[in-house]
Design an enzyme around this catalytic site. Sequence first.
Site, short mmCIF file in Angstrom:
data_model
loop_
_atom_site.label_atom_id
_atom_site.label_comp_id
_atom_site.label_asym_id
_atom_site.label_seq_id
_atom_site.Cartn_x
_atom_site.Cartn_y
_atom_site.Cartn_z
N SER A 126 0.90 -1.16 -0.03
CA SER A 126 -0.08 -0.14 0.07
C SER A 126 0.83 1.16 0.08
O SER A 126 0.62 2.24 -0.50
CB SER A 126 -0.90 0.09 1.06
OG SER A 126 -1.88 -1.12 1.09
N THR A 128 1.69 -9.48 -12.07
CA THR A 128 0.62 -10.09 -13.02
C THR A 128 1.56 -10.00 -14.28
O THR A 128 2.38 -9.32 -14.91
CB THR A 128 -0.56 -9.30 -13.39
OG1 THR A 128 -1.31 -9.18 -11.74
CG2 THR A 128 -1.45 -10.00 -14.10
N ARG A 152 -7.46 1.28 -12.61
CA ARG A 152 -8.42 1.24 -11.63
C ARG A 152 -9.43 1.40 -12.19
O ARG A 152 -10.79 1.07 -11.70
CB ARG A 152 -8.31 2.09 -10.48
CG ARG A 152 -7.12 1.81 -9.62
CD ARG A 152 -6.60 2.92 -8.82
NE ARG A 152 -5.56 2.28 -7.85
CZ ARG A 152 -4.67 3.24 -7.15
NH1 ARG A 152 -4.82 4.38 -6.84
NH2 ARG A 152 -3.70 2.61 -6.34
N GLU A 170 -4.68 -3.04 -6.91
CA GLU A 170 -5.02 -1.60 -7.49
C GLU A 170 -5.36 -0.82 -6.44
O GLU A 170 -6.22 0.03 -6.79
CB GLU A 170 -6.02 -1.81 -8.82
CG GLU A 170 -5.28 -2.54 -9.62
CD GLU A 170 -4.35 -1.89 -10.66
OE1 GLU A 170 -4.31 -0.67 -10.46
OE2 GLU A 170 -3.66 -2.48 -11.55
#
Length: 391
Positions: free
Chosen positions: A145, A171, A250, A370
């Site tokens: 975060s 990813t 996002r 995200e």
Amino acid sequence: MAIAKQSPFGLFAIDHLLTEEERMMRDVVRSYVDDRVKPEIADWFETGEIPARELAKELGDLGVMGMHLEGYGCAGTSAVAYGLACLELEAGDSGLRSLVSVQGSLAMFGIWAWGSEEHKQEWLPRMAAGEAIGCFGLTEADFGSNPSGMITNAKRDGSDWILNGSKMWITNGNVADVAVVWAQTDDGIRGFVVPTNSPGFTANLIHKKMSLRASVTSELVFQNVRLPESAMLPNVKGLKGPLSCLNEARFGIAFGTLGAARDCLETAIAYSVDRVQFDKPIAGYQLTQKKLADMTLELGKGMLLALHLGRLKDEHLLKPEQVSLGKLNNAREALAIARECRNILGGNGITLEYPIIRHMNNLESVYTYEGTNEMHTLVIGEALTGIAAYR
Ligand code: FAD
């Protein structure tokens, strides 16, 4: 007289809010997902293996890779069209949508917005065609975060850069040809375009995931990776670079999550009409209808929000805190819908014979990546109060 059956989005007359071109594009992606992905996805999820390269090529042919970007072989569609594509892809699986989001919104957008002309010419046309796959390395094992604390660093050696460190939860990592990597330098955080065949670059597959199993997730390790001076993204400095990319992704997630939720809800409605207990369909019980009505409301409200954000984005008016409204609400409500639909299917809800538990497990990742639910809450809190409460 029975009222004609409506789909959840049909009840909201969502099509009325879309242009003919948007509806056509949506239908093309939906057909691809129905024909190519839905018949295979449960097996890909169960085995944890996807034909990522094959899919990337097909998705490139479909025109969805970096579709909202202009030039360099990209389709240059509206933001709403991109959102609708994300929705249809995620109705197949969040892993498929993640492949496209990371490619288009994170890796390609980073190069497109902040790269040199050489970076763009070298990578974007091949990435748009799905011939080259990109990944995006921001998160580290100890800095999720709060990416500002990242340890990965790039130091000068003559005119070259030497990259050291590691990235976690990346990813596409093991299938990528190029990584956009964010690292500390003497000049603050900078982005680097790193070919994954560079000596000293390793990708390690993350195993034992119970979520996003139809997606490649990796740890990246950089051991004295030597990069030319030109590898650095020249046009951005600091966290603004990665955050601008995340903002794009996002936005896609605000739409995408609704695809997973729609697939769950449509499955649960059909199941509840067929499933008989105590001599009548479970859809005939008021408790079941309340669940279906409440979920339809949340799905439709989420779609109205996503479309509103998309129209703002197409007018270049969308602010990051507004993207947070969409990501937070739609990931949270999609997960809640998936869990309730799982309940409606009873025992059948726990098998991969139906899509629901797969979507539900996937959405746990989407809720976290995200920007977690908490981070977006704090973004909204700051926008409302002017007080940053992250620390
Ligand atoms: P943490 O930051 O440790 O958070 C743990 C919990 O603490 C969360 O609930 C969080 O909200 C809460 N928390 C933290 N700080 C605060 C605070 N100030 N106030 C209140 N609560 C707080 N990253 C990439 O860079 N590239 C990728 O391609 C990528 N793909 C991913 C794919 C998957 C499947 C997953 C699971 C993650 C991926 N990520 C990727 C990483 C993802 O973005 C991070 O997992 C996410 O940002 C959260 O970081 P963390 O896991 O370290 O959790």
